[in-house]
Design an enzyme around this catalytic site. Structure first.
Site, short mmCIF file in Angstrom:
data_model
loop_
_atom_site.label_atom_id
_atom_site.label_comp_id
_atom_site.label_asym_id
_atom_site.label_seq_id
_atom_site.Cartn_x
_atom_site.Cartn_y
_atom_site.Cartn_z
N GLN A 100 0.82 -1.22 0.00
CA GLN A 100 0.00 0.00 0.00
C GLN A 100 0.85 1.26 0.00
O GLN A 100 0.33 2.37 0.06
CB GLN A 100 -0.91 0.00 1.23
CG GLN A 100 -1.88 -1.17 1.26
CD GLN A 100 -2.56 -1.36 2.62
OE1 GLN A 100 -2.31 -0.62 3.57
NE2 GLN A 100 -3.41 -2.37 2.71
N HIS A 119 -0.69 -0.35 5.82
CA HIS A 119 -1.02 0.68 6.82
C HIS A 119 0.05 1.76 6.98
O HIS A 119 0.70 1.89 8.01
CB HIS A 119 -1.31 0.03 8.19
CG HIS A 119 -2.38 -1.04 8.09
ND1 HIS A 119 -2.64 -1.92 9.10
CD2 HIS A 119 -3.23 -1.36 7.09
CE1 HIS A 119 -3.61 -2.74 8.72
NE2 HIS A 119 -3.97 -2.41 7.49
N GLU A 145 -13.58 3.96 11.78
CA GLU A 145 -13.95 4.98 12.76
C GLU A 145 -13.82 6.39 12.22
O GLU A 145 -12.96 6.68 11.39
CB GLU A 145 -13.00 4.89 13.98
CG GLU A 145 -13.10 3.60 14.74
CD GLU A 145 -12.13 3.51 15.91
OE1 GLU A 145 -11.26 4.40 16.04
OE2 GLU A 145 -12.25 2.55 16.69
N TYR A 198 -6.48 6.35 21.26
CA TYR A 198 -7.66 5.89 20.52
C TYR A 198 -7.85 4.38 20.59
O TYR A 198 -8.73 3.83 19.94
CB TYR A 198 -7.65 6.47 19.09
CG TYR A 198 -7.90 7.95 19.19
CD1 TYR A 198 -9.20 8.45 19.15
CD2 TYR A 198 -6.88 8.83 19.53
CE1 TYR A 198 -9.46 9.79 19.38
CE2 TYR A 198 -7.12 10.18 19.76
CZ TYR A 198 -8.42 10.65 19.68
OH TYR A 198 -8.70 11.96 19.92
N TYR A 219 -10.20 -9.63 9.66
CA TYR A 219 -10.88 -9.80 8.37
C TYR A 219 -11.36 -11.23 8.17
O TYR A 219 -12.37 -11.46 7.54
CB TYR A 219 -9.95 -9.40 7.22
CG TYR A 219 -9.71 -7.93 7.15
CD1 TYR A 219 -10.75 -7.04 6.85
CD2 TYR A 219 -8.45 -7.41 7.40
CE1 TYR A 219 -10.52 -5.68 6.80
CE2 TYR A 219 -8.22 -6.04 7.36
CZ TYR A 219 -9.26 -5.18 7.06
OH TYR A 219 -9.05 -3.83 7.02
#
Ligand code: HEC
Length: 485
Positions: free
Chosen positions: A186, A266, A358, A368, A379
């Protein structure tokens, strides 16, 4: 006594102890099929027990209520108590699973505006038509930034920075000399942002996956040549563009070399400028518990002066070992960040696991909660935790089950769509949606899908012309929404 009673309600496969399946390794859909489908039907439509698809919950409709029913059951009415058979984590996964299916069933058959070029799409507050901005020539466009002279900059994940001229043409030649990126999973060239005082200082900021490739030496056990290995993490860099060249480069933030890793997931990114500061995100890079560690850069939102210096009033400057740029922690993979134009509060959208995307209000020093608390599960349907809240950990403003894969977000500040003024627009990659959220007193009071099924949405950008720009990956295009005549 209890076990006797239980035996009457347990599926036969569990009663014959020698044949009983190992529940501990079972994924959620398998758990449901094995333990619940006999009474609630394989498609959840109900039988001896009620349907889970009609939006009606006899014993209360919060996640906590549903959790309690599964835990305690109701023997007199024929619902098995699962306490002692299933762990809290497994019950929590079942709640998420029931919620996913409920949501899917309830939204089925509802007509979303399927937008097409030139056609008027009607939404609750505004009607729009779509104009194509870049139809072809882009490869995985990630972010869009506007220069004051009418040109636009587009980042492409494989590592190119492109220019769209003021009259709307995509320059076939990328900017030369931009920093090398590690195009891995990614990662790549992600964010591009223009400094608010660009006209005076010319600064352009990039968010990239920085690092190096380690040459694969030798062969593996099967005799196959070992692949090159990436060492990478997100970094922030600024520079100027002169004569189509990237010049005057300065690093704003880099992680210590020991945190560079081979993970391809990520990376986070996204920048916000505010009163001399830059806020940015470093994703959790698959790091799980590292996210709770203030000496580790992963899964954090940062605040620095926009030249990279560390502000003395950041929340963890007095913690000897902490990374001083950290503003908030306990994040998974936030890829949306913007300021509410009305009160300056900072919001972030965060890719959660399955069922745990979120929207967060970002408060100085707050935790958080990832991966200690989450509204999601893995997943593959295995649990992460049963906890959705904990003292000292923030609750999201809202969360999405099933996940929509929330990415870019922007408050709308333009005048072209007065009915959308100050609303928050969030893109959803997997759900291929743009959602409009109305926020009042830091709470979501309206939520509407305004665009669906045009492509995977990477980012939504409030243009200086008052139009709402949307970046897609697959097809790799940029469109804008303009008011319908
Ligand atoms: C032996 C049959 C049976 C099995 C097996 C069973 N249920 Fe039930 N379930 C029922 C019945 C009957 C009710 C309705 C009880 C009532 O009216 O209070 C019910 C109610 C529920 C409710 C409450 C629904 C509401 O409207 O509030 C939930 C949630 C639920 N079951 C989940 C599960 C899950 C999850 C499993 C598997 C782990 C499961 N059930 C297995 C029979 C069963």
């Amino acid at each position: 006594m209890k076990s006797l009673l239980l035996a009457t309600f347990l599926p036969a496969c569990l009663i014959a102890a020698d044949e009983s399946p190992d529940l501990s390794k079972m994924k959620v859909d398998k758990l449901y099929e094995t333990l619940c489908a006999s009474c609630h039907a394989a498609d959840l439509s109900g039988g001896q027990g009620p349907s889970f698809l009609d939006g009606e919950w006899k014993h209360g409709d919060t996640d906590a209520d549903i959790f309690q029913t599964i835990l305690k059951g109701n023997i007199s009415l024929g619902m098995t108590p699962w306490e002692g058979i299933l762990t809290d984590e497994q019950i929590r996964s079942l709640v998420i699973f029931l919620r996913e299916k409920e949501k899917e069933a309830l939204t089925k058959g509802i007509e979303f505006p399927k937008p097409e070029l030139g056609k008027v799409s009607k939404t609750e507050k505004e009607d729009y038509t779509i104009e194509m901005v870049v139809e072809e020539g882009l490869k995985i466009p990630w972010a869009l930034a506007f220069l004051p002279d009418g040109r636009k900059l587009v980042s492409e994940r494989p590592g190119r920075l492109r220019v769209i001229s003021a009259d709307g043409k995509l320059d076939p030649k990328p900017i030369e000399g931009t920093p090398k990126v590690i195009s891995h999973g990614q990662g790549g060239l992600m964010e591009v942002a223009v400094h608010p005082d660009y006209e005076k200082n010319g600064w352009i900021y990039l968010g990239i996956s920085d690092g190096w490739w380690e040459k694969g030496e030798g062969t593996d056990k099967k005799g196959k040549k070992n692949k090159d290995k990436a060492h990478t993490i997100t970094a922030v860099v600024r520079g100027r563009i002169k004569d189509h060249q990237w010049v005057d480069q300065e690093w704003i933030w880099k992680a210590d070399k020991k945190f560079y890793s081979g993970s391809g997931v990520h990376f986070g990114t996204r920048f916000v400028f505010d009163q001399g500061y830059i806020y940015f995100v470093i994703g959790e890079r698959g790091g799980m518990m590292e996210v709770q560690d203030l000496t580790n850069p992963k899964g954090k939102i940062y605040r620095l002066f926009d030249d990279g210096r560390e502000p003395k009033d950041n929340p963890f400057v007095d913690n000897k070992d902490a990374i001083k740029g950290i503003w908030t922690y306990g994040h998974r993979n936030p890829q949306g960040l913007d300021l509410d134009p009305r009160d300056g509060s900072l919001y972030s959208t965060e890719h959660g696991p399955r069922g745990g995307d979120e929207l967060n209000l970002i408060r100085k020093g707050a935790n958080y909660g990832w991966p200690v608390i989450t509204y999601g599960m893995n997943y593959n349907g295995t649990p992460i935790t049963s906890e959705t809240s904990k003292e000292g950990m923030e609750q999201p403003v809202t969360y999405w089950t099933p996940s929509i894969a929330v990415c870019g977000l922007d408050f709308y500040t333009g005048d072209a769509f007065p009915g959308w003024k100050n609303d928050l627009f969030a893109g959803a990659l997997a759900k291929k949606e743009v959602r409009r959220l109305r926020i009042e007193d830091q709470k979501v009071v309206e939520e509407e899908v305004i665009l669906k099924d045009f492509g995977r949405v990477r980012d939504v950008v409030d243009g200086p012309d008052g139009f709402l720009y949307v970046i897609f990956n697959g097809p790799d295009q940029i469109i804008r929404l303009v008011p319908a005549k």
